[in-house]
Each structure stands twice: as C-alpha cells, then as structure tokens.
Motif scaffolding. Sequence first.
Motif, PDB file in Angstrom:
ATOM      1  N   LEU A 103      10.520   6.935  -7.746  1.00 15.72           N
ATOM      2  CA  LEU A 103       9.159   5.956  -7.238  1.00 15.72           C
ATOM      3  C   LEU A 103       8.136   6.379  -8.470  1.00 15.72           C
ATOM      4  CD1 LEU A 103       8.608   6.729  -3.602  1.00 15.72           C
ATOM      5  CD2 LEU A 103       9.380   4.263  -4.687  1.00 15.72           C
ATOM      6  N   GLN A 120       2.657   4.395  -7.131  1.00 19.40           N
ATOM      7  CA  GLN A 120       3.296   3.872  -5.449  1.00 19.40           C
ATOM      8  C   GLN A 120       3.456   5.310  -4.729  1.00 19.40           C
ATOM      9  OE1 GLN A 120       6.722   1.433  -6.189  1.00 19.40           O
ATOM     10  NE2 GLN A 120       7.166   1.387  -3.840  1.00 19.40           N
ATOM     11  N   GLU A 178       2.248   5.741  -0.994  1.00 18.46           N
ATOM     12  CA  GLU A 178       3.057   5.961   0.096  1.00 18.46           C
ATOM     13  C   GLU A 178       2.903   7.314   0.849  1.00 18.46           C
ATOM     14  OE1 GLU A 178       6.013   4.468   1.200  1.00 18.46           O
ATOM     15  OE2 GLU A 178       5.308   2.632   0.203  1.00 18.46           O
ATOM     16  N   LEU A 185      -6.447  -1.212  -2.981  1.00 21.81           N
ATOM     17  CA  LEU A 185      -5.362  -1.581  -3.918  1.00 21.81           C
ATOM     18  C   LEU A 185      -5.349  -3.092  -4.139  1.00 21.81           C
ATOM     19  CD1 LEU A 185      -2.278   0.537  -3.150  1.00 21.81           C
ATOM     20  CD2 LEU A 185      -3.807   0.958  -4.882  1.00 21.81           C
TER      21      LEU A 185
END
Length: 439
Positions: free
Chosen positions: A205, A209, A213, A222
């Motif tokens: 990832l 991100q 998460e 965002l």
Amino acid sequence: MTRGSIAFIDDEPQLCAAAADWLEASGFEVETFTDAALALGRIEPARCDCVVTDLRMPALDGQEVLARLRAADPDLPVILLSGHGDVPVAVEAMRMGAHDFLEKPYGAEHLVEVLDRAVELRRVRREARTSRRSDLASARIEGRLVGASPAIAALRRMVQDLSDVAVDLLIRGETGSGKEELARTFHDFSRRARRPFVAIHCAGLPEAQFEAELFGHERGYLAGTAAARIGKLEHASGGTVFFNEIEAMPLSLQSRLLRAMQERGVERLGSNALRPVDLRIMAATRVDLLAEVAAGRFRADLYYRLSPVTLDLPPLRERSEDIPLLFLRFAEEAAARFGRSVPALREADLRALRGESWPGNVGELKAAAERAVLGMRQPPIAAEPDILPLPERMARIEAGLIAEALEECGGSSALAADRLGLPRRTLNEKIARYRLRAS
C-alpha cells in the motif's frame, strides 16, 4: 499399551492360529475368523485398527469383504492376502481402496511391518476426524490449530493461557505457515471474539493511503471526500488488529502506531482530537526484526512494545507429523465445498506427503488437497493406462511393485526377490527388462 487391534480373516484355521500366535507375541490384539460373513457381523470398526483378509474364500471373497468394510468405515485399513495368481485381482482391489496386499507365503516380520504402517495411518485418520469442528461456538482449540507436533501442541497451550491476557504479541514464521490463522485463533477464543478481527497487510500500500486506512480522516481532508471516515484502528475497538508483514510498514507510520498503542487512542487525519480505542495488537513477520532494527528499517521501541510475547510458527518441513492431518482437514473442506468425495489416503500417499519440502507451507498443502479432491493430483494421475492393452498395463503394475520392493530393500535384489517370492535370476531379468536399477 497394545500395538493395535487386528481382525484376521482366512478360511484356513491353521493359518489363523499361526498368525494369531505371532501377532499377539508382537504386541497386537488379534481376533481371527474363518467365516467372512461372521467376521463382518462381529467386527466393530470403531474398535478395530486394521483388517487382514484372504482374497480367495468360499461364499464371500476378500473383494466383497473390502467393499462392505469400506461402506461401513472408509478409513479402516484393509490388507489382502493373495496367492501368486491373484496379484492382478489384488492390484485392482487396491484401486478400490485396499491399504496393501501380501502375496502368500508372506514373511511374519513383513506382516508386522505392514500392520504397523496401517495402524499409524489409522491413528492419523482418527486424529484428523476428532480435530474436525462443526462451528466456532462448539469448537475446541485443537480444531483450529491442527497438528500433532510438539510445536503446535505448545502453541495450543499458549492460546489457552494467553487468549484473555491483555498483552500484545508477535508471531514469527515463513510465508504461508499459518500466522494469520494463529492470530485469529487467539482472538476467537478470547472475550474479544464478538468484536472485529481486522487484518491489515502492510506490504504493497502507498504510504498516504496506508495512513488514511489506518487512522481515518475528517471530512474534506482528502480531495474528493465529502464525508469523514473511520480508520481500521478505530473500527476494531474492542477487538483485535493483526498486522501482517509488519516489517513493510513505513517508519513514519511505525511512530504513529507506537503512539496509538501507548495512548490507546487515535487521531484521525485532519483532527487533533484523540479518540480512545480498546485494542489488542498482534503482528506477524517473516524476517528477523532485530536485524531490521539494526539496519534502521524498523523502530526498536515498536519492536520491544510488540515482543513481550513472541511466538514461533515452524514451517511444514520442520513438523512433518502435522502434514497428513492438515491435508485431510483441507481435503474434507474442499470436498464439502466442491460436492466431491474425500480421496483415500494410503500409506504410500502418507509417505509422499511427508517427504515433500512444501516451500509454500500451508497454502501449498491446501492447494494440493484441493487438487486431489478434484482428481488433479500432482503429478497428475494419467488416464492413459486405462486404455492400454492389458499386458502393458500389467507390466507397468509389475514394474512399479518391483521398484517399490527394491526401494524398501535398499536396492538389494536378493532381499527384494525374497520379499516378492521370486527366484533372484527371474527378478534380475525383470529388472533389466524394465530398466530398473538395483545395487
């Protein structure tokens, strides 16, 4: 402790008496029958470890005995006794599920060796059956962590002792060794079981991100997001968060995770408010984290926070006694899923499974079990021999039996000839014809 419970069926009383004397002296419990129909009425599969039956008997032959016993209990090993002329029939019976066959006259010590292997296979099948679970509510830990090795037994004790202890833990093991299943077992057998188990895979990832998460974000933080989002740590409150391949977590996120663990709270991106969370953290790694600490790729303080309880999950090649149990478990699950039957696992299959190195560990073994259920064993079992002329098919069978005897006798053609009941010259001629090597 008995070596095993054996039922011996032969219409020759003298042979039954001789077999009973030898096997009882060797430590087995033996019940003999000269009437196959009477034997089928008296044998209790639950109390029997192996059945030895003659192939040629009046009224009821060995093939029928095999068929009825397999219908009553497919896991019960059946060994056939045959004369030399019955070898093709015995080979066909093995395709029907017989464990092995011995050509008369057989060696008493060889019979004991074959019975020992059959009893061991029976034990493996029973352990696999007793480890099966119907659902999580009634499951035992043995049903989740399947295996007979000391390492798996120790891990089961750790689950019993530490499931409800408020301590974070680190699991070390190769890829595919079952680290996530071990973490889930800790969670499912704890008071946190009703709350979420959230698995986070740290590799692959992008950092931005990954951070969103993990910690969530406020509305508008965002681009393109009109609503706030709860991160995985906040979502898992009251439950367990499992970080797989934690060595791949970026250093900046390691620092934020350490703070969340210390304060038991998270700050969403775009917010200064600390939101309390009740978490148990488990992490897994396939590398030496101390070496990563020394190389500057992993925070020492996070490592020490995670490692008060460190569990090692060995690869399959180091716990070969677990392989048959796991294979049977995966085969049963696959059979239920695909609507197929579970393939018979004979002693030769057991030996082959244990002999593999399984570099892909549990994942590779599971795939092999699924292929077996679908009839796609590796190497594949070809359908070609079934359409070959009978002499060529029998030649292949004979060559295979000779090769197996040579292997079991350490390459000695003299010992193999005795085992096969052939003159040594005849055996050597067959070895040359089939291009088999012998010492």
